[in-house]
Design a protein around this motif. Structure first.
Motif, PDB file in Angstrom:
ATOM      1  N   LEU A  89      26.944  13.334 -65.808  1.00  0.00           N
ATOM      2  CA  LEU A  89      25.988  13.942 -66.736  1.00  0.00           C
ATOM      3  C   LEU A  89      26.137  15.458 -66.773  1.00  0.00           C
ATOM      4  O   LEU A  89      26.015  16.080 -67.829  1.00  0.00           O
ATOM      5  CB  LEU A  89      24.557  13.569 -66.343  1.00  0.00           C
ATOM      6  N   MET A  90      26.381  16.034 -65.625  1.00  0.00           N
ATOM      7  CA  MET A  90      26.561  17.488 -65.570  1.00  0.00           C
ATOM      8  C   MET A  90      27.785  17.903 -66.391  1.00  0.00           C
ATOM      9  O   MET A  90      27.755  18.908 -67.105  1.00  0.00           O
ATOM     10  CB  MET A  90      26.690  17.953 -64.122  1.00  0.00           C
ATOM     11  N   LEU A  91      28.839  17.126 -66.291  1.00  0.00           N
ATOM     12  CA  LEU A  91      30.035  17.410 -67.085  1.00  0.00           C
ATOM     13  C   LEU A  91      29.746  17.247 -68.571  1.00  0.00           C
ATOM     14  O   LEU A  91      30.101  18.093 -69.396  1.00  0.00           O
ATOM     15  CB  LEU A  91      31.169  16.477 -66.676  1.00  0.00           C
ATOM     16  N   GLU A  92      29.095  16.133 -68.900  1.00  0.00           N
ATOM     17  CA  GLU A  92      28.840  15.797 -70.296  1.00  0.00           C
ATOM     18  C   GLU A  92      27.888  16.783 -70.971  1.00  0.00           C
ATOM     19  O   GLU A  92      28.086  17.171 -72.128  1.00  0.00           O
ATOM     20  CB  GLU A  92      28.264  14.384 -70.373  1.00  0.00           C
ATOM     21  N   LYS A  93      26.863  17.205 -70.250  1.00  0.00           N
ATOM     22  CA  LYS A  93      25.800  18.032 -70.827  1.00  0.00           C
ATOM     23  C   LYS A  93      25.909  19.508 -70.426  1.00  0.00           C
ATOM     24  O   LYS A  93      25.030  20.295 -70.750  1.00  0.00           O
ATOM     25  CB  LYS A  93      24.430  17.506 -70.395  1.00  0.00           C
ATOM     26  N   SER A  94      26.960  19.882 -69.730  1.00  0.00           N
ATOM     27  CA  SER A  94      27.154  21.266 -69.265  1.00  0.00           C
ATOM     28  C   SER A  94      25.948  21.752 -68.458  1.00  0.00           C
ATOM     29  O   SER A  94      25.426  22.854 -68.690  1.00  0.00           O
ATOM     30  CB  SER A  94      27.421  22.200 -70.451  1.00  0.00           C
ATOM     31  N   ILE A  95      25.515  20.947 -67.530  1.00  0.00           N
ATOM     32  CA  ILE A  95      24.366  21.279 -66.685  1.00  0.00           C
ATOM     33  C   ILE A  95      24.833  22.170 -65.533  1.00  0.00           C
ATOM     34  O   ILE A  95      25.881  21.939 -64.933  1.00  0.00           O
ATOM     35  CB  ILE A  95      23.700  19.997 -66.152  1.00  0.00           C
ATOM     36  N   ASP A  96      24.030  23.185 -65.227  1.00  0.00           N
ATOM     37  CA  ASP A  96      24.398  24.143 -64.189  1.00  0.00           C
ATOM     38  C   ASP A  96      23.926  23.733 -62.798  1.00  0.00           C
ATOM     39  O   ASP A  96      24.585  24.054 -61.804  1.00  0.00           O
ATOM     40  CB  ASP A  96      23.813  25.518 -64.525  1.00  0.00           C
ATOM     41  N   ARG A  97      22.792  23.067 -62.735  1.00  0.00           N
ATOM     42  CA  ARG A  97      22.248  22.685 -61.431  1.00  0.00           C
ATOM     43  C   ARG A  97      21.292  21.529 -61.586  1.00  0.00           C
ATOM     44  O   ARG A  97      20.557  21.441 -62.575  1.00  0.00           O
ATOM     45  CB  ARG A  97      21.497  23.865 -60.801  1.00  0.00           C
ATOM     46  N   ILE A  98      21.302  20.616 -60.594  1.00  0.00           N
ATOM     47  CA  ILE A  98      20.310  19.545 -60.514  1.00  0.00           C
ATOM     48  C   ILE A  98      19.642  19.617 -59.150  1.00  0.00           C
ATOM     49  O   ILE A  98      20.293  19.478 -58.107  1.00  0.00           O
ATOM     50  CB  ILE A  98      20.935  18.156 -60.723  1.00  0.00           C
TER      51      ILE A  98
END
Length: 259
Positions: free
Chosen positions: A102-111
């Motif tokens: 999901l981080m790759l897909e949505k360009s998320i910086d931190r979870i």
């Protein structure tokens, strides 16, 4: 495809007793692990042997600069960052792999891997924890008063973490969660995890796929009592028995940190 996220543990030789507990939980995981520790003259070969990599930092530097020194030597685009005193009791690498994707897909910086506060709940992104009604949602945190940045266990995009640390290299562990850092972090895509099925773990609530015990607070060990209530009135009933085993195994009642 399952992607076992690398784990980076930050510690200090003043906390070798706590680090040993964390290490014993990590050492049998399939994840690659890296230890960040201050340069020292101790014989720690047996400890180091439990990690794939050990990076030693300059203890004279500030907390943020220590992290900069270490993370600049990490070559993974994403990794799980955790402190020694957040003991990882259980992790589900299948769920962590989904978060990574999901981080790759949505360009998320931190979870942020703790349970999000109820007031943050939205339905930006969600997926099933398993085949029951237990679902996990990622809650987009955009309010600087809700600790967009914190030192809790998290999956970080390396580039974004370095950006923050380079902006505030003088910050200590105690003030890195200040308002200036929070405001700066509004430019990042930072999320917290949420599930209606959560566990009471003391200072934090956890979701089943990532259960951790914040074993020290202010340098003192978690208070142990029959009610499983910490010094701030928060329940850790769902991991109380596990904590009792830790107290017994590591003779924590003899520790200088015991309350």
């Amino acid at each position: 495809m399952l992607h076992n996220i690398d784990i980076c543990v930050y510690s200090h030789t003043d906390f070798l007793d706590i680090l040993q507990i964390q290490t014993d939980y990590i050492k049998d995981l399939p994840n690659n692990s890296t230890l960040f520790l201050n340069r020292n003259t101790y014989d720690l070969h047996s400890l180091y042997s439990n990690y794939n990599n050990v990076i030693l930092y300059d203890d004279s530097k500030s907390y943020a600069s220590r992290l900069l020194e270490c993370i600049n030597q990490i070559n993974k685009e994403y990794f799980l960052f955790i402190h020694d005193n957040d003991i990882m009791l259980n992790i589900d690498n299948i769920i962590l792999s989904k978060l990574y994707n999901l981080m790759l897909e949505k360009s998320i910086d931190r979870i942020d891997l703790k349970q999000a506060p109820h007031k943050l709940i939205k339905t930006n992104i969600s997926f099933k924890l398993d085949d029951t009604e237990n679902d996990i949602k990622l809650i987009h945190n955009t309010n600087p008063t809700d600790y967009i940045y914190n030192v809790n266990p998290s999956i970080w995009k390396r580039e974004s973490f370095l950006d923050i640390l380079n902006q505030f290299p003088y910050k200590t562990y105690r003030n890195i969660e200040g308002s200036d850092v929070q405001i700066y972090c509004t430019k990042f895509k930072i999320f917290s995890t949420y599930s209606p099925q959560f566990l009471n773990c003391g200072y934090f609530m956890c979701i089943k796929f990532f259960i951790f015990l914040h074993i020290t607070h202010g340098g003192k060990l978690l208070k142990l009592n029959n009610n499983y209530i910490n010094s701030q009135g928060q329940s850790y009933i769902d991991i109380g028995k596990e904590y009792e085993k830790i107290v017994e195994k590591y003779s924590l009642k003899l520790s200088k940190r015991w309350t």
